[in-house]
Design a protein around this motif. Structure first.
Motif, PDB file in Angstrom:
ATOM      1  N   SER A 208     -50.353  52.999  94.796  1.00  0.00           N
ATOM      2  CA  SER A 208     -50.695  52.492  96.170  1.00  0.00           C
ATOM      3  C   SER A 208     -49.839  51.242  96.247  1.00  0.00           C
ATOM      4  CB  SER A 208     -52.220  52.219  96.074  1.00  0.00           C
ATOM      5  OG  SER A 208     -52.691  51.182  96.960  1.00  0.00           O
ATOM      6  N   PRO A 209     -48.999  51.068  97.424  1.00  0.00           N
ATOM      7  CA  PRO A 209     -48.214  50.195  97.585  1.00  0.00           C
ATOM      8  C   PRO A 209     -48.954  49.118  98.160  1.00  0.00           C
ATOM      9  CG  PRO A 209     -47.912  51.734  99.196  1.00  0.00           C
ATOM     10  CD  PRO A 209     -48.868  52.299  98.181  1.00  0.00           C
ATOM     11  N   GLU A 210     -50.136  48.963  98.401  1.00  0.00           N
ATOM     12  CA  GLU A 210     -50.983  48.314  99.138  1.00  0.00           C
ATOM     13  C   GLU A 210     -51.622  47.212  97.988  1.00  0.00           C
ATOM     14  OE1 GLU A 210     -51.339  51.195 100.287  1.00  0.00           O
ATOM     15  OE2 GLU A 210     -50.045  50.633 102.250  1.00  0.00           O
TER      16      GLU A 210
ATOM     17  N   THR B  39     -45.549  49.427 101.875  1.00  0.00           N
ATOM     18  CA  THR B  39     -45.269  50.826 101.871  1.00  0.00           C
ATOM     19  C   THR B  39     -43.715  51.246 102.036  1.00  0.00           C
ATOM     20  OG1 THR B  39     -47.577  51.117 102.931  1.00  0.00           O
ATOM     21  CG2 THR B  39     -45.866  53.084 103.200  1.00  0.00           C
ATOM     22  N   GLU B  40     -43.227  50.584 102.763  1.00  0.00           N
ATOM     23  CA  GLU B  40     -41.705  50.851 103.221  1.00  0.00           C
ATOM     24  C   GLU B  40     -40.907  50.459 101.620  1.00  0.00           C
ATOM     25  OE1 GLU B  40     -41.242  49.773 107.869  1.00  0.00           O
ATOM     26  OE2 GLU B  40     -41.132  48.123 106.378  1.00  0.00           O
TER      27      GLU B  40
END
Length: 168
Positions: free
Chosen positions: A9-11, A27-28
């Motif tokens: 999870s990039p968050e 996310t990018e």
């Protein structure tokens, strides 16, 4: 808090990005930093017209990622630093399945992002570096072939990656 692993999870920690990543969402940045690993997975996957390239090819890909530390690009060095900062979280089963269509789509998405936000020199260096990761894997996997000869499947893969990365 640590950065997420490939496919994580990039968050998980949007504030722990390198300065070079400031213009990107978490996310990018995850897409940009996961792409080299996805390329390695794709390039080491055997297929009907491609024998198993072996463990040496995967190791060559990891060495090619590490070689990014020597690039004259803040972006490439930041990507490598991010990859290394989360090395202890990466497991062989982490991440979504990787296939050619997905990787080519990710390449095109990253190119679009870099065109909008990155310095043109950094963008070019990143795209060339990702291609060099794939090339090193393919060359190592083709070592049983005559010198300087890639398997036709490897040549097609490199050509398609190059096109998706807007190289040449």
């Amino acid at each position: 808090m640590r950065r997420p692993a490939f496919g994580g999870s990039p968050e998980a920690d949007p504030h722990n990005l390198p300065a070079c990543a400031a213009g990107y969402s978490a996310t990018e940045w995850a897409l940009i930093t996961d792409l080299p690993a996805r390329v390695i997975v794709l390039a080491t996957r055997p297929g009907p017209d491609r024998p198993d390239p072996g463990m040496a090819a995967g190791l060559a890909g990891l060495e090619a990622i590490a070689a990014g530390l020597a690039f004259d690009s803040d972006l490439v060095r930041a990507v490598v630093a991010t990859i290394y900062s989360r090395h202890d979280e990466v497991t062989p089963t982490a991440g979504p399945p990787v296939d050619l269509v997905e990787v080519l789509g990710a390449c095109r998405a990253v190119v679009r992002m870099l065109d909008r936000r990155a310095d043109p020199a950094d963008s070019a260096a990143y795209r060339q570096w990702v291609q060099s990761v794939a090339a090193r894997v393919c060359r190592t996997g083709s070592q049983t072939r005559p010198e300087d000869s890639l398997a036709p499947a490897d040549r097609r893969l490199l050509d398609r990656l190059g096109a998706a990365l807007a190289l040449g």
